[in-house]
Write a protein that holds these residues in place. Sequence first.
Motif, PDB file in Angstrom:
ATOM      1  N   VAL A   1      46.232  39.212  45.974  1.00 38.71           N
ATOM      2  CA  VAL A   1      45.745  40.585  46.138  1.00 38.71           C
ATOM      3  C   VAL A   1      45.265  41.088  44.593  1.00 38.71           C
ATOM      4  O   VAL A   1      44.364  42.014  44.732  1.00 38.71           O
ATOM      5  CB  VAL A   1      46.964  41.509  46.565  1.00 38.71           C
ATOM      6  N   LEU A   2      45.916  40.786  43.472  1.00 37.41           N
ATOM      7  CA  LEU A   2      45.612  41.226  42.337  1.00 37.41           C
ATOM      8  C   LEU A   2      44.056  40.844  42.183  1.00 37.41           C
ATOM      9  O   LEU A   2      43.286  41.572  41.590  1.00 37.41           O
ATOM     10  CB  LEU A   2      46.567  40.577  41.286  1.00 37.41           C
ATOM     11  N   PHE A   3      43.906  39.573  42.064  1.00 39.66           N
ATOM     12  CA  PHE A   3      42.344  38.877  41.766  1.00 39.66           C
ATOM     13  C   PHE A   3      41.270  39.484  42.825  1.00 39.66           C
ATOM     14  O   PHE A   3      40.268  39.855  42.414  1.00 39.66           O
ATOM     15  CB  PHE A   3      42.729  37.667  41.652  1.00 39.66           C
ATOM     16  N   TRP A   4      41.968  39.540  43.992  1.00 36.79           N
ATOM     17  CA  TRP A   4      40.876  40.226  45.162  1.00 36.79           C
ATOM     18  C   TRP A   4      40.727  41.727  44.610  1.00 36.79           C
ATOM     19  O   TRP A   4      39.397  42.051  44.502  1.00 36.79           O
ATOM     20  CB  TRP A   4      41.689  40.207  46.507  1.00 36.79           C
ATOM     21  N   THR A   5      41.598  42.413  44.207  1.00 38.19           N
ATOM     22  CA  THR A   5      41.433  43.627  44.067  1.00 38.19           C
ATOM     23  C   THR A   5      40.350  43.893  42.669  1.00 38.19           C
ATOM     24  O   THR A   5      39.678  44.613  42.715  1.00 38.19           O
ATOM     25  CB  THR A   5      42.619  44.408  43.594  1.00 38.19           C
ATOM     26  N   PHE A   6      40.758  43.021  41.458  1.00 37.93           N
ATOM     27  CA  PHE A   6      40.079  42.911  40.343  1.00 37.93           C
ATOM     28  C   PHE A   6      38.534  42.601  40.572  1.00 37.93           C
ATOM     29  O   PHE A   6      37.672  43.397  40.201  1.00 37.93           O
ATOM     30  CB  PHE A   6      40.637  41.813  39.490  1.00 37.93           C
TER      31      PHE A   6
ATOM     32  N   SER B   1      49.393  37.286  43.725  1.00 37.12           N
ATOM     33  CA  SER B   1      48.204  37.005  42.967  1.00 37.12           C
ATOM     34  C   SER B   1      47.027  37.183  43.512  1.00 37.12           C
ATOM     35  O   SER B   1      45.920  37.738  43.124  1.00 37.12           O
ATOM     36  CB  SER B   1      48.365  35.261  42.541  1.00 37.12           C
TER      37      SER B   1
END
Lengths: 117, 246
Positions: free
Chosen positions: A104-109, A102
Amino acid sequence: MAVRDDRRSSEKKKSDDLQIVNVENLQNNMKSIYLSRTFLSIIGGVVAGIWGFTGLMGFVFYFAVMAVASVGFAAKAKFSPGAYFDSWNRIVFDGFLGGLMSFVLFWTFAYDLVHIF
Amino acid sequence: MAEDLVLDTAIRDWVLIPLSVVMVLIGVLRYFVSKLMRSSQLPDAKALKEGQVIIRARNLKSGANFIPSKSFRARRVYFTNEENGLLYVPKDQAQNAQAQMFSDPNMAMDMMKKNLSMLIPQSLTFAWVNFFFSGFVAAKIPFPLTQRFRAMLQNGIDLSTVDVSYVSSRSWYFLNLFGLRGLFSLILGEENAMDDTQRMMQMGGFGFDAARSLAVEKDSLDIIQHDWALPKMEQRAEEVLRKLLR
């Protein structure tokens, strides 16, 4: 967090270190820890993205957040996790890596929204 | 690292954000659909009884040391004796129950429904993403990766010169699929779709093996070493009460 009732805790102090834990309460406590860690990893991901961390820095940030969370849980359990959990590991290590995806996903986003475009 | 690609802001507005929002909404939709489709059949009285007996036996096992050994032995006999003990299942009867379970079409139907409610939205979303968003470079991962990840992250664009940390839209879909699990457990409560399938599998296994799990409980009750944890409880209670009186 639910505390065991008084009778049991006083029992524990006197009798020779017998582990008496109410399973339902233990599960409830573990669930609240899991939810807090998930929440923190999502928020941490957004924050890391907005601050524009890249590479190793972001992962260091994640582990720092999780370590702070562990300390926070310990403080919430008044530094005697025996009253709420069956071992220290529950507070310190459980779900340490569970929120990584989660994060990594929100960091990328957030990073993409703010810095890439 | 190679020079940075310049991504159009239209990609952000029309690919990245809609894709993520749609993934979240579809997760929510799937949760409610599977909640609607969950048939509430009446539980079988016999299976329920067996489950309760097992729970009682487990309680006895975990609390064994807090009752005097005489009471413990009496309870153990009540559960495990070979004539009418609650955990003792005659051989032929066990066989019968299993056959009955297998022939029950409801269970298979339920499992099918669950699987479909998982599979259909997923394949539909994948087809949708493929159709509308194929070949976009949609995002950039903020950390460097090795060439190995190219197949995983740049699914759908066949350029070997693009830096690996750029993510294609199709791979962004996969990232969402795995990464949103935590978010779902926050907004939908613990019992999201993933947990649901796991629990269903457990239930199915439980139903099939009722006789066997009874036997397992019986064995573990039989081999318990009883050791009363509170032999001096009465004296201690007397002490405490006297102290209170004084």
